[in-house]
Design a protein around this motif. Sequence first.
Motif, mmCIF file in Angstrom:
data_model
loop_
_atom_site.group_PDB
_atom_site.id
_atom_site.type_symbol
_atom_site.label_atom_id
_atom_site.label_comp_id
_atom_site.label_asym_id
_atom_site.label_seq_id
_atom_site.Cartn_x
_atom_site.Cartn_y
_atom_site.Cartn_z
ATOM 1 N N ASN A 41 17.648 48.286 35.122
ATOM 2 C CA ASN A 41 18.683 47.465 35.246
ATOM 3 C C ASN A 41 19.761 47.777 36.397
ATOM 4 O OD1 ASN A 41 17.882 45.957 33.093
ATOM 5 N ND2 ASN A 41 18.848 47.550 31.608
ATOM 6 N N THR A 42 20.221 46.630 36.926
ATOM 7 C CA THR A 42 21.057 46.777 38.160
ATOM 8 C C THR A 42 22.105 45.713 37.777
ATOM 9 O OG1 THR A 42 20.066 45.188 39.506
ATOM 10 C CG2 THR A 42 19.548 47.353 39.773
ATOM 11 N N ALA A 49 25.478 50.847 35.211
ATOM 12 C CA ALA A 49 25.805 51.891 34.540
ATOM 13 C C ALA A 49 26.773 51.295 33.408
ATOM 14 C CB ALA A 49 26.584 52.935 35.289
ATOM 15 N N MET A 50 26.710 51.573 32.348
ATOM 16 C CA MET A 50 27.590 51.415 31.135
ATOM 17 C C MET A 50 28.681 51.706 31.417
ATOM 18 S SD MET A 50 25.065 49.950 28.719
ATOM 19 C CE MET A 50 25.105 50.374 27.064
ATOM 20 N N ASN A 51 29.482 50.756 30.615
ATOM 21 C CA ASN A 51 31.102 50.977 30.893
ATOM 22 C C ASN A 51 31.568 51.316 32.192
ATOM 23 O OD1 ASN A 51 31.430 50.610 27.890
ATOM 24 N ND2 ASN A 51 30.398 52.663 27.926
ATOM 25 N N VAL A 64 30.232 46.637 30.956
ATOM 26 C CA VAL A 64 29.386 46.374 29.758
ATOM 27 C C VAL A 64 29.104 47.382 28.997
ATOM 28 C CG1 VAL A 64 26.897 45.604 29.474
ATOM 29 C CG2 VAL A 64 28.258 44.546 31.586
ATOM 30 N N SER A 65 29.045 47.278 27.652
ATOM 31 C CA SER A 65 28.958 48.499 26.892
ATOM 32 C C SER A 65 27.374 48.224 25.937
ATOM 33 C CB SER A 65 30.106 48.440 25.727
ATOM 34 O OG SER A 65 30.121 47.127 24.962
#
Length: 259
Positions: A41-42, A49-51, A64-65
Motif C-alpha cells: 500500500n502507498t 503509513a497508518m495515522n 488513515v487508521s
Amino acid sequence: MKFQLKNILAVLAIAITMFSCSNDDNEAITGEGNLKLEFDNTYKTADFAMNTNYTNSNAEVVAVSKAMYIVSNIVLTKEDGTTFTYPKSQSYFIVDEATPATLVLNLSNIPAGNYTKVKYGIGVDKTQWEAGATGQGDFLAKAQTAGMMWSWSAGYKFVAFEGTFTSSTVSTAKQFKVHTGQTGTDYNYTEVTLDFPKIALVRTTITPQVHIMADLSQLIDGANKISLSEAATVMGGAKLALVTANVSSMFTIDHVHND
C-alpha cells in the motif's frame, strides 16, 4: 583446416548447449508450483503509513487508521493465452494494512508455466454471496472477525477505508468512513486486470513473487474526487459509485521476482 575444425567444434558445442537448455526448459514447466501476490500500500508516491497525515487534492489532510480490502477470484494467464482459475473455495483473502502477514497472498498448486497477467476481484462476487451463509465456508467467520461485514443480509464490506481529516472548513479532526459493498440494487464488486512487466516463471523449484502497488489515495482522490468535507461517511448513493469506479485505478505492478 585447423581453423575450420575449430569452427565446427564451436558450432557443435553451441548446438549441444541449446539442445540441453531446451530439454531443461521442457522439464521445468511440468508439475505444479506456487506464486505469491504481494500488496504494497502507498499513498500517492509515498510509502503508506497508518495515522500519518497526507494531503489530497481537495486540500484535506487525511490520517488513515483502517485500510482493508477483499481480494478474490484470482485468474492467471499464461503467455500462450490459456488461463488458470484459482479454486474458488480458496480464492477469498482480506488484505489488512495493520496485519503484515495478510499483505502477501500465497497461492499453491498452480500448473507450472510462464504467466503474463493476473485478474482478481475487489470484494465478494454476487454469485458467492447468493450461495448463502452456509456456502461461504470459513471466509464468513474471517470477514466477521475482521469487521468486513455489515451484517449477513447487508453483505460484505469490499473496502474499508477509515480515519480522520481536517480541512479549511473542518479545523478539529473529524472521523471519516468510506466503505464499498452491496447497496440497494448496486453490488459494487469490481475486477482488476494487470499485465506483468516480465514473465512469472512458476516452476516446481521457482516461486515468483508479484509486487503489486496499491495507491490508497485513489479511493477518494482518483479520477473521481470525493470531498470528505461534503460527506465524511460514504457507504451508498452516487458518491459510492464514484469510489467504486476509482478502485480499479488503485493497482499497478512494480516488478516480478523469479526466485
